[in-house]
Each structure stands twice: as C-alpha cells, then as structure tokens.
Design a protein around this motif. Sequence first.
Motif, PDB file in Angstrom:
ATOM      1  N   UNK A   1       0.886  -1.248   0.173  1.00 25.11           N
ATOM      2  CA  UNK A   1      -0.086   0.109  -0.013  1.00 25.11           C
ATOM      3  C   UNK A   1       0.741   1.468   0.037  1.00 25.11           C
ATOM      4  N   UNK A   2       0.472   2.312  -0.732  1.00 27.90           N
ATOM      5  CA  UNK A   2       1.283   3.541  -0.768  1.00 27.90           C
ATOM      6  C   UNK A   2       1.085   4.066   0.728  1.00 27.90           C
ATOM      7  N   UNK A   3       2.561   4.737   1.146  1.00 29.30           N
ATOM      8  CA  UNK A   3       2.305   5.332   2.404  1.00 29.30           C
ATOM      9  C   UNK A   3       1.911   6.869   2.444  1.00 29.30           C
ATOM     10  N   UNK A   4       1.684   7.349   1.339  1.00 29.31           N
ATOM     11  CA  UNK A   4       1.024   8.666   1.371  1.00 29.31           C
ATOM     12  C   UNK A   4       1.868   9.889   1.948  1.00 29.31           C
ATOM     13  N   UNK A   5       1.249  10.689   2.389  1.00 29.88           N
ATOM     14  CA  UNK A   5       2.405  12.040   2.822  1.00 29.88           C
ATOM     15  C   UNK A   5       1.877  12.581   4.310  1.00 29.88           C
ATOM     16  N   UNK A   6       2.756  12.449   5.338  1.00 30.79           N
ATOM     17  CA  UNK A   6       2.544  13.174   6.579  1.00 30.79           C
ATOM     18  C   UNK A   6       3.321  14.131   6.820  1.00 30.79           C
ATOM     19  N   UNK A   7       2.926  15.436   6.568  1.00 31.98           N
ATOM     20  CA  UNK A   7       3.758  16.700   6.893  1.00 31.98           C
ATOM     21  C   UNK A   7       3.469  17.211   7.946  1.00 31.98           C
ATOM     22  N   UNK A   8       4.456  18.346   8.287  1.00 33.09           N
ATOM     23  CA  UNK A   8       4.215  18.856   9.586  1.00 33.09           C
ATOM     24  C   UNK A   8       4.237  20.311   9.100  1.00 33.09           C
ATOM     25  N   UNK A   9       3.687  21.236  10.196  1.00 34.05           N
ATOM     26  CA  UNK A   9       3.646  22.717   9.877  1.00 34.05           C
ATOM     27  C   UNK A   9       4.674  23.305   9.377  1.00 34.05           C
ATOM     28  N   UNK A  10       4.757  23.898   8.315  1.00 32.03           N
ATOM     29  CA  UNK A  10       5.961  24.861   7.760  1.00 32.03           C
ATOM     30  C   UNK A  10       5.337  26.278   7.777  1.00 32.03           C
ATOM     31  N   UNK A  11       6.466  27.085   7.911  1.00 34.15           N
ATOM     32  CA  UNK A  11       6.200  28.534   7.667  1.00 34.15           C
ATOM     33  C   UNK A  11       5.661  28.926   6.499  1.00 34.15           C
ATOM     34  N   UNK A  12       4.873  29.796   6.280  1.00 39.56           N
ATOM     35  CA  UNK A  12       4.330  30.477   4.832  1.00 39.56           C
ATOM     36  C   UNK A  12       4.137  31.878   5.208  1.00 39.56           C
ATOM     37  N   UNK A  13       3.976  32.502   3.911  1.00 38.99           N
ATOM     38  CA  UNK A  13       3.441  34.026   3.676  1.00 38.99           C
ATOM     39  C   UNK A  13       2.100  33.990   3.359  1.00 38.99           C
ATOM     40  N   UNK A  14       1.300  34.955   3.796  1.00 34.94           N
ATOM     41  CA  UNK A  14      -0.184  35.187   3.166  1.00 34.94           C
ATOM     42  C   UNK A  14      -0.288  36.622   2.693  1.00 34.94           C
ATOM     43  N   UNK A  15      -0.723  36.753   1.452  1.00 30.04           N
ATOM     44  CA  UNK A  15      -1.355  38.076   0.897  1.00 30.04           C
ATOM     45  C   UNK A  15      -2.622  37.932   0.455  1.00 30.04           C
ATOM     46  N   UNK A  16      -3.562  39.047   0.822  1.00 31.27           N
ATOM     47  CA  UNK A  16      -4.826  38.895   0.347  1.00 31.27           C
ATOM     48  C   UNK A  16      -5.339  40.176   0.245  1.00 31.27           C
ATOM     49  N   UNK A  17      -6.173  40.802  -0.901  1.00 37.62           N
ATOM     50  CA  UNK A  17      -6.784  41.843  -0.903  1.00 37.62           C
ATOM     51  C   UNK A  17      -8.318  41.652  -1.391  1.00 37.62           C
ATOM     52  N   UNK A  18      -9.045  42.647  -0.886  1.00 40.30           N
ATOM     53  CA  UNK A  18     -10.488  42.778  -1.492  1.00 40.30           C
ATOM     54  C   UNK A  18     -10.637  44.306  -2.015  1.00 40.30           C
ATOM     55  N   UNK A  19     -11.303  44.518  -3.014  1.00 41.66           N
ATOM     56  CA  UNK A  19     -11.489  45.638  -3.674  1.00 41.66           C
ATOM     57  C   UNK A  19     -13.157  45.797  -3.977  1.00 41.66           C
ATOM     58  N   UNK A  20     -13.373  46.841  -3.547  1.00 38.75           N
ATOM     59  CA  UNK A  20     -14.970  47.352  -3.652  1.00 38.75           C
ATOM     60  C   UNK A  20     -15.071  48.481  -4.312  1.00 38.75           C
ATOM     61  N   UNK A  21     -14.784  48.723  -5.606  1.00 39.55           N
ATOM     62  CA  UNK A  21     -14.643  50.289  -6.093  1.00 39.55           C
ATOM     63  C   UNK A  21     -15.830  51.270  -5.855  1.00 39.55           C
ATOM     64  N   UNK A  22     -16.932  50.799  -5.863  1.00 38.07           N
ATOM     65  CA  UNK A  22     -18.059  51.655  -5.758  1.00 38.07           C
ATOM     66  C   UNK A  22     -18.298  52.083  -4.196  1.00 38.07           C
ATOM     67  N   UNK A  23     -17.758  51.348  -3.341  1.00 40.28           N
ATOM     68  CA  UNK A  23     -17.628  51.663  -1.969  1.00 40.28           C
ATOM     69  C   UNK A  23     -17.120  52.850  -1.592  1.00 40.28           C
ATOM     70  N   UNK A  24     -16.018  53.376  -2.418  1.00 45.38           N
ATOM     71  CA  UNK A  24     -15.154  54.473  -2.176  1.00 45.38           C
ATOM     72  C   UNK A  24     -16.257  55.815  -2.070  1.00 45.38           C
ATOM     73  N   UNK A  25     -17.089  55.836  -2.881  1.00 45.82           N
ATOM     74  CA  UNK A  25     -18.064  56.968  -3.048  1.00 45.82           C
ATOM     75  C   UNK A  25     -19.201  56.930  -2.299  1.00 45.82           C
ATOM     76  N   UNK A  26     -19.590  55.887  -2.433  1.00 44.55           N
ATOM     77  CA  UNK A  26     -21.045  55.519  -1.579  1.00 44.55           C
ATOM     78  C   UNK A  26     -20.961  54.096  -1.089  1.00 44.55           C
ATOM     79  N   UNK A  27     -20.408  54.004   0.144  1.00 41.49           N
ATOM     80  CA  UNK A  27     -20.448  52.823   0.803  1.00 41.49           C
ATOM     81  C   UNK A  27     -21.705  52.242   1.282  1.00 41.49           C
TER      82      UNK A  27
END
Length: 474
Positions: free
Chosen positions: A246-272
Amino acid sequence: MFRPWTFIPLALGLALATAATAQADVVGVMSVAGDSSGDYETILEEAARANNDVIDSTAWNRAADKRGVGSSSDRDIGEVARVVGADAVLDGRFRREGDGYVFRIRIRDRGGVAVRTVIVEQVAPRLGPRGRRAVIAKINAELGDVLRGRRHDDDDDRAVPADDRDAAVDDRRRDRRDDVEDEPDLGQRRATDDEAQDEDDDADRPRRRRAVAAREIRRAAIVFESGVMALNRTLTFSSRPNFMNAPKGYKGTFVPAARLSVELYPLAFASPHGAASGLGLYGTYEQAFLLTTRSDKSPDLKLATAQSHWEVGARFRYAFGDRPSYPSITVGVGYSRRAFTVDRTALVDRPPLDLPDVDYRAIEPGLQVRIPAGTERLAFGFAGQALLVRTTGPIQSMEEYGSAAVTGIAGGVSVDAVITPRVLLRLRADVTQVGFDFTGNGAQSSLRDGSPEQDVGGAIDRWLGAAANLAIVY
C-alpha cells in the motif's frame, strides 16, 4: 338604549392620540466624530427616539451627499435639516482629553445653530449601563427643552405679521446664542467654547464623514491583509485489506508560509451604503517556505518541495442594517490553484519517490458570514466553499493513479480584533480537502503488485492553515 355620552371618552382619547401624533417632532442624528464603535451614535439615537421621530446618520449623510454638502457650518447643517424635515439636530464628538474622555453633544435647531451643549466627562472609553441611561436621560431632557422652545417660537411666529416673522426668528437665534455664551456652567450643559467652535469649521465635516466610512469595516472599500501563517498537508490512500504494498502517502508537519490577500469594492469609495457598493473583486496568495520531502527509499536526501495556493474571483457583500455591529454576508465565485510539487532531480540514480505531485485547478463558489460580537471591535467570520475541480495534475496520469471521481470542499473561521479604526489583527484557520475515488485504470491503483486487481480505491488530500495577519481597511 343609545347613550351618546358613552362615546365621549373614546372620542377624547382619539383626539389626544391624533394631537400627539401630529405634534411628533423629527430629530436628525449626525455621525459622532471620534466614535469608532458606533456606541455613542446609538446613544444619541436612543435619546432622540424616546419621544420623537429620528433621521439616522445614514439617511442624513445620504441627503448631504445629494445636496453636495460636506462641511459642519451652521448653514450646511441647516440646509440638510430642511431637506430631511428635522426640527432639531444632534451633533456629537467623542475624544480623549488628558487622563479621561469627553463626549460633547451639540443640540442644534432646525436652522443648524447650536443652541445647547451637553458635555459628558468619563474616565473610561465606554459607558456602563447606568451611565448610559443617565446620559440618554440628560440628552432627552435638554432636547425636549429645545423642541418645546421651538413650538413656542412657532406659536409666536403665527401671532405676528408674516413680513416681521423672519426678522423675529433671526433675533431669537441671536439671543439664544448670546444666552448660551453668557451661561457660565450648568452642570454638564455648557456654552460652546472656542475649542468646540474650532471643531465646527468647514473642514471638519469631510474628515468626519471619511472617518465614518473607514470605521465601517463591513463596508470597507479595500481590505489588504498580509502576514505569516503555518501550512500542513497530509495525503492518505485507502487500499484493499491486507495489501502489503500500500502507498504510504504523505504526513507533513507545519511549515512557515506567507499570506497576501486583497479585497476591492470600487463603488464603496464614493457610496459605501449604495446598493452596488458590495460588488467587488478579491485575490489571495499563500506560499510555504523551508519545505522538504524525504523518500522512504532514500532517507538521506532532502528533496526541495514547493507548496502554494492562489485564488482570484468576484463577490458581492451585503451588510445588514445601519449599525457597524450588525452582521454581513458575502457570496462569490473564484478560480483557484493549489499545488504541491517535489524536486526529484537528486533521485536520478535512485529509486523513485512513491508520492504523486498534485496541481489542483478549481472553480470555487463560496459563502462568508461575518458576525460582530456586540461591537465592531471584535468579530467572528465563517466561510465555506465548494471546489469544482477541473484538473488535478500528475496524480491522475496513467503512470500514477488514473481516472477518478474528484470532490472538494474548503472552510475556515476567523477572528478580527480592531487595533485602530483602519488596522485589524486577523487570526484565521482554514482547511481544504480533496477526495478521490479511483476507477482503477492507473498503474499505481491496480498494478502495484503485478496483478490486475485494483489495489488502491481512493485518497484524501487535506491542507491545513493557521494565520496571524494584519489587515488594513479603508
């Protein structure tokens, strides 16, 4: 027997109710400068609503936008009051002074002139239940005096010729302002001093209205999130009973990572608060670092491994009600890629790695709910997505596990803690799972022991993430 006098109390009651309804005053409530939570604006609304009809800050700002009015001058406030039909206006400001805090409320007449000032001095940034009730009662009493004075002035106006009415009103306003300035101190009601007058200049109202838009996190026009996170991946296979290869698969440990995320609502600038302000775009990128993989047949080698995830899409956000402490909901659809690939260059002269690479491409319809914990300063988020997987990469090649029915889901929880009106600490935990039900036409699913019988029936690929990020909202 018909007794007409029995209807006299009923008729009298109806007449009194009609008179009370006819005399109901309208009070406009402006946004409270310096109030990032919305609590003090709620206090003003509760005080005004006790005996009057209320024009809340949302309707007030909408009317000001339509008139192109953005300053705090008496004339501009009076113009908006005329448009919305307000008989009086509550205009508040909250800020820190010295070792304490001051909540200053200006009660303005329907012409925009500040005729009363209520000042609340406190040692904590928030009022307790008892203090809140006391402040509401104080504002209600002072507001009642102003409105009763207005009705008395209206009666006087009807008693003089129309040509002299405007001049009489102007004289009373000047006298009222002089009385307030000459009044030394009546407890918490004080005359408008130089500092309060400085707050009332033409440049103050645009700053205040921009601050209102910024503090409404659930209506922000842009949300930029970045920070560190930890990623973990496990891949498990289901094989037939007592299968030795049987295949052993993969059991990883937690590793460091970076995250970037952006949300843009253009019409909310003038009229939220506009109907289309919830239309937006979003993007997310996550990249793991320092990730290596070892082969059970070559344990002395560390194979460089890349794990990444990105997603882009469109969404619609809807905020319930007019309070920043009310929940909001977001629906959307995106396109994503999740990849886990191992550099096998060092295994050229060694046994191959028994672990397939994956490269998932999926369409992801999703739903998010954001629920403040009674205040906008703390909120909980819950998200769920369906993964409509289009391709999976090498794992489904004929050399690996072949064709399969593939399903996927993703979900997450988050906590937002406000640091400043525009900066949040966002803690989040995410899980993504892709399931395989192999048909048995791949080399690794049916020929691991050389017999045509299917050896591996399915697999579960699970990705976990935990992040502590800063989010900037505007």
